[in-house]
Design a protein around this motif. Structure first.
Motif, mmCIF file in Angstrom:
data_model
loop_
_atom_site.group_PDB
_atom_site.id
_atom_site.type_symbol
_atom_site.label_atom_id
_atom_site.label_comp_id
_atom_site.label_asym_id
_atom_site.label_seq_id
_atom_site.Cartn_x
_atom_site.Cartn_y
_atom_site.Cartn_z
ATOM 1 N N THR A 537 58.872 85.005 69.968
ATOM 2 C CA THR A 537 57.515 85.546 69.912
ATOM 3 C C THR A 537 56.810 85.224 68.597
ATOM 4 N N GLY A 538 57.531 84.612 67.649
ATOM 5 C CA GLY A 538 56.894 84.150 66.420
ATOM 6 C C GLY A 538 56.280 85.234 65.564
ATOM 7 N N MET A 539 56.803 86.457 65.640
ATOM 8 C CA MET A 539 56.309 87.601 64.850
ATOM 9 C C MET A 539 54.868 87.972 65.195
ATOM 10 N N THR A 540 54.406 87.540 66.354
ATOM 11 C CA THR A 540 53.023 87.838 66.760
ATOM 12 C C THR A 540 52.780 89.340 66.891
ATOM 13 N N ILE A 541 53.699 90.049 67.554
ATOM 14 C CA ILE A 541 53.515 91.483 67.776
ATOM 15 C C ILE A 541 53.537 92.228 66.440
ATOM 16 N N HIS A 542 54.434 91.824 65.545
ATOM 17 C CA HIS A 542 54.493 92.463 64.221
ATOM 18 C C HIS A 542 53.161 92.306 63.492
ATOM 19 N N ARG A 543 52.589 91.121 63.560
ATOM 20 C CA ARG A 543 51.353 90.868 62.812
ATOM 21 C C ARG A 543 50.172 91.623 63.432
ATOM 22 N N LEU A 544 50.132 91.693 64.747
ATOM 23 C CA LEU A 544 49.073 92.479 65.377
ATOM 24 C C LEU A 544 49.237 93.959 65.071
ATOM 25 N N ALA A 545 50.486 94.422 65.028
ATOM 26 C CA ALA A 545 50.742 95.816 64.671
ATOM 27 C C ALA A 545 50.331 96.082 63.228
ATOM 28 N N ALA A 546 50.677 95.156 62.324
ATOM 29 C CA ALA A 546 50.291 95.305 60.916
ATOM 30 C C ALA A 546 48.771 95.288 60.767
ATOM 31 N N ARG A 547 48.118 94.418 61.539
ATOM 32 C CA ARG A 547 46.652 94.374 61.506
ATOM 33 C C ARG A 547 46.066 95.712 61.932
ATOM 34 N N SER A 548 46.651 96.323 62.961
ATOM 35 C CA SER A 548 46.179 97.624 63.429
ATOM 36 C C SER A 548 46.313 98.682 62.332
ATOM 37 N N VAL A 549 47.441 98.675 61.631
ATOM 38 C CA VAL A 549 47.652 99.630 60.540
ATOM 39 C C VAL A 549 46.653 99.379 59.414
ATOM 40 N N ILE A 550 46.459 98.113 59.059
ATOM 41 C CA ILE A 550 45.545 97.761 57.965
ATOM 42 C C ILE A 550 44.119 98.193 58.286
ATOM 43 N N ARG A 551 43.665 97.946 59.516
ATOM 44 C CA ARG A 551 42.308 98.355 59.885
ATOM 45 C C ARG A 551 42.144 99.880 59.797
ATOM 46 N N SER A 552 43.176 100.600 60.191
ATOM 47 C CA SER A 552 43.113 102.068 60.090
ATOM 48 C C SER A 552 43.045 102.507 58.637
ATOM 49 N N LEU A 553 43.819 101.858 57.769
ATOM 50 C CA LEU A 553 43.798 102.204 56.353
ATOM 51 C C LEU A 553 42.444 101.877 55.727
ATOM 52 N N GLU A 554 41.844 100.750 56.136
ATOM 53 C CA GLU A 554 40.537 100.379 55.594
ATOM 54 C C GLU A 554 39.472 101.405 55.984
ATOM 55 N N MET A 555 39.546 101.919 57.206
ATOM 56 C CA MET A 555 38.619 102.980 57.613
ATOM 57 C C MET A 555 38.886 104.254 56.820
ATOM 58 N N GLU A 556 40.160 104.562 56.624
ATOM 59 C CA GLU A 556 40.538 105.763 55.871
ATOM 60 C C GLU A 556 40.054 105.667 54.424
ATOM 61 N N GLU A 557 40.079 104.463 53.870
ATOM 62 C CA GLU A 557 39.667 104.251 52.486
ATOM 63 C C GLU A 557 38.196 104.591 52.276
ATOM 64 N N ARG A 558 37.379 104.362 53.318
ATOM 65 C CA ARG A 558 35.943 104.595 53.185
ATOM 66 C C ARG A 558 35.558 106.045 53.449
ATOM 67 N N ALA A 559 36.524 106.848 53.861
ATOM 68 C CA ALA A 559 36.240 108.257 54.125
ATOM 69 C C ALA A 559 36.008 109.007 52.818
ATOM 70 N N GLU A 560 35.188 110.038 52.886
ATOM 71 C CA GLU A 560 34.867 110.827 51.692
ATOM 72 C C GLU A 560 36.121 111.520 51.164
ATOM 73 N N GLY A 561 36.333 111.416 49.869
ATOM 74 C CA GLY A 561 37.476 112.066 49.241
ATOM 75 C C GLY A 561 38.784 111.327 49.400
ATOM 76 N N ALA A 562 38.748 110.098 49.884
ATOM 77 C CA ALA A 562 39.981 109.339 50.103
ATOM 78 C C ALA A 562 40.600 108.903 48.779
ATOM 79 N N ASP A 563 41.920 108.801 48.761
ATOM 80 C CA ASP A 563 42.649 108.282 47.601
ATOM 81 C C ASP A 563 42.596 106.756 47.668
ATOM 82 N N THR A 564 41.488 106.187 47.222
ATOM 83 C CA THR A 564 41.226 104.766 47.437
ATOM 84 C C THR A 564 42.262 103.858 46.778
#
Length: 782
Positions: A537-564
């Motif tokens: 599978t060439g680590m495809t699922i891992h990278r898509l999973a990591a992308r999902s986590v990263i996008r969630s963290l980026e949204m969390e970073e922009r939230a008020e009071g976040a530990d940026t």
């Protein structure tokens, strides 16, 4: 102002981008895309260029390399500022260097800096990304290779200095595309918006196939592919083995799991769609909506298609709901001060204003109308559904997404990208953060069936109390990596990524159970799966999973009071670990072995990127799109002179909006009749669902009023007869467009049943005789 396209030198020479080749591999619902861009420096001096180009917002860029001659330089993922400094140092010292960065404003735009390309030298740039394929209304899996990046509008309060562009050019490079499809399900067909060579099946089961784009394709429009499997709605689970060289306990070291679920709601719930709600339609009226939907001779203008779609939507709404319509551009306006009850009077008033809607409101500023809508109080027991139609881009994409997410508990957001180049980050992001659904209308697609599919979703009752439970052997556990599921739709795929931890000697099987409540009814969907990893599978699922986590963290970073600082550190760590792009990292490649250097002192300076705003306030010209990859600025350097920055004009589609002073419009309420018989029929329906018996209705049927009236039985009410005829006509002559008229037909059938009239069977029989067909009462739903 320089009027030319692509990469230009100070002498206004042609672009050095010669060709693009793409290898696409599709495995079930996931695609891996390898793009190679060929460059040539035709200058007599070393050259540096900066290109801006679109990639799908959902993509995880996982490889970037440059090949110069026989030497290939593979880029590393580093923290963004560190990568920029390393790039600047390398270029200033005469070394060849390459930098690939994700835009900080929008995740679907990337910037590629090509540094110190010697005179006459070729460079081949390779970019690889992985992406999940979206599911369409007809169950096709859609892949889009974007060639167009529309102008990104900046509000008036933003910094100025962006040039107007008034020229168009021919795209000078070609595209070659090869496609391989591997599936556990039988491949039934593959379609494209561009000419393809015949599909070649490589096995008897038709689970492995290849196809190529026809030779000589000019990459001046998006390339869309639609893959059809025989059982596309089959729930699936893919387990991917971890990397043996990754740090123990990390995401990349443990097995990763991707679950594709298709919720099935109970028939008792789906038999009657919700009749209450508040429907807010937000329509882009910027200048580019005066462009055509596609390049065909019969193409509608985008604003015309939007008007037809609003007609269909207004006629399809249920009685008793609330609605409003907003138009936006550089400013916005609404039909009513606040949402009003849907009735014959309010519907007719709205339709009159829809007929006069034009693409005359300047730029594309979506934030202000959304803020105004969210400031309006919601109506109790009438869940708010926002439908957003736009063909453009905005600079403040992430600010828009943050706003939508902040109000997710008070509404659902359904977004529509019109024409090639609509921002995937904006369209898919608004739907994702607003618990709705996204659609793209490109090529010869009709807007109406896609919008009607989203209306069906909007009329579905909202799902709440969603939970996900895992059952795995003792000694193992599952950590969910995807953000919590906050919406589910009947028949629409829900993706879940997870990390499998631990080991077990027991049987290698697991199960996932999704529980939720639907109209106060508990529902359970379960999928059992094997824990044995899928091969190759060439680590495809891992990278898509990591992308999902990263996008969630980026949204969390922009939230008020976040530990940026902490969140940013986690994003960088995971991005480097998984070797995928993020807003805080970049791919950097330096050819440290190159002997071709530029001697002499050089000015070390990051190349500024001039972003496009091809929109003028007060009715100026507005371009519809630009081909990509696109140079935003290029710099020539020599040993004797500091770096010279050269502005240029980005290639645009030949589609401009005339100034308001040149536009000839009628202020009369009388509009030209709809040319489409279906829309003519729909326009005549009353809000309650019935039709009146008159000459206009008879004309839609191709009959005279006398022909239609004389066939009616004496005891039958005229409106009942007219409504039965309309339903028979729809089922006979427009059966292939049922997705578009299903809701007007449901209203009509409900109205007929409410009349409790005798003689319906004879009425249907007489209607069949008039049209020369055989439609049953059951088919009509009466």
């Amino acid at each position: 102002m320089v009027n030319c396209c692509g990469l230009v030198s100070e002498k206004n020479e042609p672009v050095p981008l010669k060709s693009i080749s793409v290898e696409l591999q599709i495995k079930d619902h996931v695609a891996s895309v390898c793009s190679s861009l060929q460059y040539l420096n035709e200058e007599d001096r070393p050259l540096e260029a900066v290109f801006v180009f679109p990639l799908p917002a959902e993509a995880a860029v996982c490889h970037f390399s440059a090949k110069i001659g026989d030497q290939e330089i593979v880029a590393e993922v580093q923290e963004k500022q560190s990568a920029r400094d390393q790039y600047d140092d390398a270029v200033s010292s005469g070394q060849q260097a390459f930098l690939l960065e994700e835009s900080e404003e929008s995740s679907d735009v990337f910037r590629l800096s090509v540094g110190c390309l010697s005179p006459g030298q070729n460079a081949s740039i390779t970019i690889i990304y992985v992406i999940e394929l979206s599911v369409q209304a007809d169950e096709a899996l859609r892949f889009c290779l974007p060639a167009v990046l529309n102008p990104r509008y900046k509000p008036a309060a933003s910094p100025a200095g962006v040039p107007e562009v008034s020229s168009t050019s021919v795209i000078p490079y070609t595209l070659s595309l090869s496609v391989e499809v591997i599936s556990s399900d039988r491949i039934s067909r593959l379609l494209s918006s561009c000419p393809l060579e015949p599909l070649q099946y490589l096995d008897k089961q038709h689970c492995h196939a290849t196809v190529n784009l026809s030779a000589g394709h000019r990459f001046d429009k998006d390339v869309e592919l639609f893959v059809y499997y025989e059982n596309s709605h089959q729930p699936t689970a893919v387990v991917e083995a971890g990397s043996s060289v990754a740090q123990s306990g990390s995401l990349m070291a443990d097995p990763a799991l991707m679950i594709s679920l298709y919720p099935e709601f109970p028939a008792s719930v789906m038999s009657s769609l919700a009749s209450r709600g508040e429907f807010v339609f937000v329509v882009d009226r910027s200048g580019s909506m005066d462009c055509k939907m596609h390049h065909g001779n019969d193409a509608q203008m985008r604003i015309e298609s939007a008007r037809d779609t609003l007609l269909l939507l207004l006629k399809s709404l249920p009685m008793g709901c609330y609605f409003n319509i907003y138009g936006f551009g550089s400013h916005f306006e609404s039909f009513f001060p606040q949402s009003v009850v849907y009735s014959e009077d309010t519907m007719e008033e709205a339709l009159k204003r829809v007929k006069s809607m034009n693409a005359d409101m300047g730029g594309t500023e979506i934030l202000r109308p959304l803020k105004h809508i969210y400031s309006q109080p919601c109506y109790p027991d009438h869940p708010r559904q926002i439908f957003i139609f736009t063909d453009g881009e905005v600079w403040n994409t992430k600010e828009v997404l943050d706003l939508v997410k902040a109000h997710v508990y008070s509404h659902r957001c359904f977004s529509f990208g019109i024409g090639e180049g609509a921002s995937t980050a904006l369209i898919t992001g608004m739907a994702r953060e607003g618990s709705g659904h996204a659609q793209f209308i490109t090529g010869t697609d009709r807007m109406q069936p896609k919008v009607m599919q989203s209306l069906r979703f909007a009329l579905q009752p909202a799902v709440d109390n969603i939970s996900v439970d895992w059952a795995v052997p003792k000694g193992m556990k599952v950590d969910m990596l995807s953000p919590p599921i906050n919406t589910l739709f009947q028949g629409q795929r829900a993706l879940i990524y997870a990390q499998i931890k631990g080991r077990s000697s027991e049987k290698k099987e697991g199960a996932v159970t999704v529980k939720y409540r639907l109209k106060d009814q508990p529902v359970t969907n379960q999928l059992q799966f094997t824990l044995e990893p899928t091969e190759d599978t060439g680590m495809t699922i891992h990278r898509l999973a990591a992308r999902s986590v990263i996008r969630s963290l980026e949204m969390e970073e922009r939230a008020e009071g976040a530990d940026t600082e902490n969140i940013r550190s986690r994003v960088v760590e995971l991005s480097v670990q998984a070797r995928i792009s993020s807003v805080h990292t970049a791919f950097i490649a330096v050819n440290k072995d190159s002997k071709q250097t530029v001697k002499g002192a050089l000015l070390q300076r990051r190349v500024p990127v001039q972003h496009m705003m091809a929109s003028m306030h007060g009715g100026g010209r507005r371009m519809c799109g630009m081909a990509a990859p696109m140079l935003m600025q290029c710099s020539a350097r020599s040993a004797r002179a500091p770096r010279m920055d050269i502005n240029y004009a980005i290639p645009m589609r030949a589609c401009m909006m005339q100034s308001n002073s040149m536009r000839i419009e009628s202020d009369s309420d009388e509009a030209e009749p709809q040319k489409d018989p279906l829309l003519q029929l729909v326009s005549l329906q009353k809000a309650e669902g019935f039709w009146e018996l008159n000459a206009s209705l008879a004309a839609v049927f191709g009959k005279t009023e006398d022909e239609v009236t004389n066939q009616k039985a004496a005891q039958v009410d005229g409106s009942v007869w007219a409504t039965v005829l309309a339903l028979i006509w729809l089922n006979t002559y427009k059966s292939d467009q049922q997705d578009e008229w299903q809701f007007v037909a449901m209203k009509a059938a409900s109205w007929i049943r409410s009349q409790k009239r005798d003689g319906l069977s004879q009425c249907v029989c007489d209607g069949n005789a008039l049209f020369g067909c055989q439609v049953t009462e059951d088919t009509l739903g009466i």
